[in-house]
Design an enzyme around this catalytic site. Sequence first.
Site, short mmCIF file in Angstrom:
data_model
loop_
_atom_site.label_atom_id
_atom_site.label_comp_id
_atom_site.label_asym_id
_atom_site.label_seq_id
_atom_site.Cartn_x
_atom_site.Cartn_y
_atom_site.Cartn_z
N HIS A 160 -3.88 1.42 7.69
CA HIS A 160 -2.54 2.02 7.79
C HIS A 160 -2.43 3.21 6.82
CE1 HIS A 160 1.99 1.77 8.26
NE2 HIS A 160 1.88 2.45 7.12
N GLU A 161 -2.87 3.00 5.58
CA GLU A 161 -2.77 4.09 4.59
C GLU A 161 -3.74 5.22 4.92
OE1 GLU A 161 -0.22 3.94 2.88
OE2 GLU A 161 0.16 1.80 3.11
N HIS A 214 -2.15 7.61 7.14
CA HIS A 214 -1.24 8.52 6.42
C HIS A 214 -2.01 9.73 5.88
CE1 HIS A 214 2.72 6.67 6.31
NE2 HIS A 214 2.22 5.50 5.94
N GLY A 269 0.85 -1.19 0.00
CA GLY A 269 0.00 0.00 0.00
C GLY A 269 0.88 1.23 0.00
N CYS A 293 6.30 0.06 7.18
CA CYS A 293 5.93 1.29 6.47
C CYS A 293 7.11 1.70 5.60
CB CYS A 293 5.61 2.39 7.49
SG CYS A 293 5.15 3.95 6.71
N LEU A 294 6.83 2.01 4.33
CA LEU A 294 7.92 2.38 3.41
C LEU A 294 8.60 3.67 3.83
CD1 LEU A 294 6.35 1.42 -0.05
CD2 LEU A 294 8.04 0.15 1.28
N GLN A 344 3.24 9.85 0.83
CA GLN A 344 4.57 9.24 0.80
C GLN A 344 5.33 9.50 -0.49
OE1 GLN A 344 2.71 5.47 2.24
NE2 GLN A 344 4.66 5.25 3.27
ZN ZN Z 1 3.08 3.71 6.03
#
Ligand code: ZN
Length: 143
Positions: free
Chosen positions: A130-131, A134, A45, A88-89, A50
């Site tokens: 999670h997204e 963000h 995701g 998380c990226l 991001q």
């Molecule tokens: Zn993340």
Amino acid sequence: MTLPIIKYGDPILRQKGEIVGEITPEIKNLVAHMFDTMYVNNGVGLSAHQVGKAIQLMVIDTKIHIPMVLINPTIKPLSEACMMIEGCLSFPDKQISISRPERIEVTALNLDGQSLTFECGEMLARVIQHEYDHLQGKLFIDY
Ligand code: ZN
């Protein structure tokens, strides 16, 4: 085309994303680049935040379900919370065990501007939540 991933410490990760008013060709381009960026980084995701755009937009591909684009999403919990480990990226090498509802209802626009509502659970519900965080400027370290 892949885009650089914004890492923790950049203030954009703390901004609330603006509502997407119109699905322009620029938005469609951004979505294509977000998918490329997510895949090259082995993510499941990715939020627009991001890649440097604080707007209400995420792309998801858990490999279990079809890839999806969620625009201006809202989510509603449908069950008790459960624990799951997340990465998380924007935080390379960090994994945290977090409690979130196992099942949720999601309402969002797709890339064609159609409104969709669906229920999901397990991995897909986890990634979407999670997204979604963000998009509100919230990060998994806040739990
Ligand atoms: Zn993340």
